[in-house]
Design a protein around this motif. Structure first.
Motif, mmCIF file in Angstrom:
data_model
loop_
_atom_site.group_PDB
_atom_site.id
_atom_site.type_symbol
_atom_site.label_atom_id
_atom_site.label_comp_id
_atom_site.label_asym_id
_atom_site.label_seq_id
_atom_site.Cartn_x
_atom_site.Cartn_y
_atom_site.Cartn_z
ATOM 1 N N MET A 143 0.832 -1.206 0.000
ATOM 2 C CA MET A 143 0.000 0.000 0.000
ATOM 3 C C MET A 143 0.864 1.253 0.000
ATOM 4 S SD MET A 143 -2.955 0.452 -0.482
ATOM 5 C CE MET A 143 -4.324 1.510 -0.455
ATOM 6 N N ASP A 144 1.983 1.234 0.714
ATOM 7 C CA ASP A 144 2.908 2.378 0.687
ATOM 8 C C ASP A 144 3.431 2.620 -0.723
ATOM 9 O OD1 ASP A 144 2.640 2.970 3.357
ATOM 10 O OD2 ASP A 144 4.502 1.987 3.967
ATOM 11 N N ARG A 145 3.785 1.552 -1.429
ATOM 12 C CA ARG A 145 4.283 1.697 -2.804
ATOM 13 C C ARG A 145 3.199 2.286 -3.714
ATOM 14 N NH1 ARG A 145 6.600 -3.276 -1.385
ATOM 15 N NH2 ARG A 145 4.972 -4.437 -2.466
ATOM 16 N N PHE A 146 1.966 1.816 -3.540
ATOM 17 C CA PHE A 146 0.857 2.335 -4.338
ATOM 18 C C PHE A 146 0.629 3.813 -4.039
ATOM 19 C CE2 PHE A 146 -3.808 3.029 -4.802
ATOM 20 C CZ PHE A 146 -3.850 2.983 -6.177
ATOM 21 N N THR A 147 0.671 4.195 -2.769
ATOM 22 C CA THR A 147 0.492 5.597 -2.389
ATOM 23 C C THR A 147 1.594 6.458 -2.993
ATOM 24 O OG1 THR A 147 -0.645 4.964 -0.359
ATOM 25 C CG2 THR A 147 0.270 7.195 -0.437
ATOM 26 N N GLU A 148 2.828 5.965 -3.005
ATOM 27 C CA GLU A 148 3.930 6.700 -3.622
ATOM 28 C C GLU A 148 3.674 6.913 -5.114
ATOM 29 O OE1 GLU A 148 7.456 4.495 -2.623
ATOM 30 O OE2 GLU A 148 7.298 5.035 -0.499
ATOM 31 N N GLU A 149 3.076 5.924 -5.768
ATOM 32 C CA GLU A 149 2.731 6.051 -7.186
ATOM 33 C C GLU A 149 1.660 7.129 -7.385
ATOM 34 O OE1 GLU A 149 1.161 3.218 -10.859
ATOM 35 O OE2 GLU A 149 1.669 2.282 -8.950
ATOM 36 N N LEU A 150 0.663 7.164 -6.494
ATOM 37 C CA LEU A 150 -0.374 8.197 -6.563
ATOM 38 C C LEU A 150 0.222 9.590 -6.360
ATOM 39 C CD1 LEU A 150 -3.147 6.477 -4.416
ATOM 40 C CD2 LEU A 150 -3.294 6.943 -6.866
ATOM 41 N N VAL A 151 1.145 9.715 -5.409
ATOM 42 C CA VAL A 151 1.800 11.001 -5.145
ATOM 43 C C VAL A 151 2.591 11.446 -6.370
ATOM 44 C CG1 VAL A 151 3.581 12.151 -3.762
ATOM 45 C CG2 VAL A 151 1.853 10.732 -2.636
ATOM 46 N N ALA A 152 3.370 10.535 -6.935
ATOM 47 C CA ALA A 152 4.194 10.855 -8.098
ATOM 48 C C ALA A 152 3.343 11.307 -9.290
ATOM 49 C CB ALA A 152 5.059 9.658 -8.488
ATOM 50 N N ALA A 153 2.129 10.757 -9.401
ATOM 51 C CA ALA A 153 1.234 11.113 -10.510
ATOM 52 C C ALA A 153 0.445 12.393 -10.228
ATOM 53 C CB ALA A 153 0.274 9.965 -10.784
ATOM 54 N N GLY A 154 0.584 12.947 -9.014
ATOM 55 C CA GLY A 154 -0.146 14.159 -8.660
ATOM 56 C C GLY A 154 -1.607 13.921 -8.343
ATOM 57 N N VAL A 155 -1.971 12.682 -8.042
ATOM 58 C CA VAL A 155 -3.358 12.318 -7.759
ATOM 59 C C VAL A 155 -3.657 12.392 -6.258
ATOM 60 C CG1 VAL A 155 -4.996 10.372 -7.823
ATOM 61 C CG2 VAL A 155 -3.568 10.876 -9.816
ATOM 62 N N GLU A 173 -11.044 7.800 -14.283
ATOM 63 C CA GLU A 173 -9.653 7.824 -13.833
ATOM 64 C C GLU A 173 -9.549 7.314 -12.399
ATOM 65 O OE1 GLU A 173 -5.744 10.689 -13.256
ATOM 66 O OE2 GLU A 173 -7.657 11.635 -13.752
ATOM 67 N N ALA A 174 -10.501 7.693 -11.547
ATOM 68 C CA ALA A 174 -10.501 7.202 -10.164
ATOM 69 C C ALA A 174 -10.613 5.677 -10.136
ATOM 70 C CB ALA A 174 -11.636 7.835 -9.372
ATOM 71 N N LEU A 175 -11.492 5.131 -10.969
ATOM 72 C CA LEU A 175 -11.641 3.673 -11.041
ATOM 73 C C LEU A 175 -10.365 3.002 -11.538
ATOM 74 C CD1 LEU A 175 -15.263 3.375 -12.449
ATOM 75 C CD2 LEU A 175 -14.444 2.566 -10.226
ATOM 76 N N ALA A 176 -9.725 3.603 -12.527
ATOM 77 C CA ALA A 176 -8.478 3.027 -13.053
ATOM 78 C C ALA A 176 -7.414 2.964 -11.964
ATOM 79 C CB ALA A 176 -7.993 3.843 -14.253
ATOM 80 N N TRP A 177 -7.280 4.047 -11.164
ATOM 81 C CA TRP A 177 -6.311 4.038 -10.068
ATOM 82 C C TRP A 177 -6.699 3.006 -9.014
ATOM 83 C CZ3 TRP A 177 -1.575 5.556 -9.979
ATOM 84 C CH2 TRP A 177 -1.155 6.600 -10.810
ATOM 85 N N ALA A 178 -7.972 2.950 -8.660
ATOM 86 C CA ALA A 178 -8.417 2.010 -7.629
ATOM 87 C C ALA A 178 -8.168 0.565 -8.046
ATOM 88 C CB ALA A 178 -9.898 2.225 -7.315
ATOM 89 N N MET A 179 -8.302 0.279 -9.322
ATOM 90 C CA MET A 179 -8.056 -1.088 -9.805
ATOM 91 C C MET A 179 -6.570 -1.460 -9.731
ATOM 92 S SD MET A 179 -10.971 -2.398 -10.353
ATOM 93 C CE MET A 179 -10.622 -3.856 -11.331
ATOM 94 N N LYS A 180 -5.684 -0.461 -9.660
ATOM 95 C CA LYS A 180 -4.250 -0.713 -9.512
ATOM 96 C C LYS A 180 -3.844 -0.959 -8.064
ATOM 97 C CE LYS A 180 -2.585 2.136 -13.353
ATOM 98 N NZ LYS A 180 -1.693 3.259 -13.679
ATOM 99 N N ALA A 181 -4.731 -0.627 -7.117
ATOM 100 C CA ALA A 181 -4.406 -0.757 -5.691
ATOM 101 C C ALA A 181 -4.193 -2.218 -5.333
ATOM 102 C CB ALA A 181 -5.534 -0.178 -4.844
ATOM 103 N N PRO A 182 -3.334 -2.478 -4.367
ATOM 104 C CA PRO A 182 -3.127 -3.863 -3.925
ATOM 105 C C PRO A 182 -4.455 -4.485 -3.477
ATOM 106 C CG PRO A 182 -1.518 -2.399 -2.905
ATOM 107 C CD PRO A 182 -2.510 -1.532 -3.622
ATOM 108 N N ASN A 183 -4.654 -5.741 -3.815
ATOM 109 C CA ASN A 183 -5.856 -6.480 -3.446
ATOM 110 C C ASN A 183 -5.504 -7.392 -2.275
ATOM 111 O OD1 ASN A 183 -8.069 -8.113 -3.171
ATOM 112 N ND2 ASN A 183 -8.114 -8.786 -5.295
ATOM 113 N N PHE A 184 -6.059 -7.080 -1.097
ATOM 114 C CA PHE A 184 -5.759 -7.870 0.089
ATOM 115 C C PHE A 184 -6.800 -8.951 0.332
ATOM 116 C CE2 PHE A 184 -4.089 -3.526 1.055
ATOM 117 C CZ PHE A 184 -2.764 -3.834 0.829
#
Length: 140
Positions: A28-40, A90-101
């Protein structure tokens, strides 16, 4: 468009310091870093369990405080984040990239924006400064 993304979990799944849980937090930290880098990514946080929560229930003119956990919950909000995206797709596309626990669900809810409130709130009220650069109701 701003959206709030709720991470929901089954309240019966224990949060334990296991290697699997550590791996989940790291993913989840890695995914959040990706969101930050994309400006989302705008803001976000994980939430402590419902056992440490309080709920205020309105009962007519009276209010009652209920201590957690809340028995009727099938899913509880485990965390949230606020994203700035072009649209719901776009929100759905990002959410689908999130880790699936495999322990819950993700819910995406758009914020009210100024255009949504036309006819309910005057332009002056929307523009009145509050909490930084957003208007009185926190709309863009």
């Amino acid at each position: 468009m701003r959206v709030m993304v709720f991470a929901k979990m089954d309240p019966n799944v224990p949060m334990e310091p296991t290697p699997e849980q550590l791996e989940a937090f790291q993913a989840m930290d890695r995914f959040t870093e990706e969101l930050v880098a994309a400006g989302v990514f705008v803001a976000g946080a994980g939430l402590k369990p419902e056992s440490e929560s309080k709920r205020i229930v309105d009962q007519g003119t009276q209010r009652m405080v209920v201590d957690g956990p809340f028995a009727e919950a099938r899913e509880v909000v485990a965390g949230f984040s606020i994203w700035e995206v072009k649209d719901m797709d776009e929100a759905l596309a990002w959410a689908m990239k999130a880790p699936n626990f495999g322990m819950g669900a993700v819910e995406i809810r758009p914020f009210f924006e100024a255009a949504d409130l036309e006819g309910f709130v005057s332009p002056e009220e929307l523009a009145a400064p509050r909490d930084g650069d957003r208007g009185r109701l926190g709309v863009a």
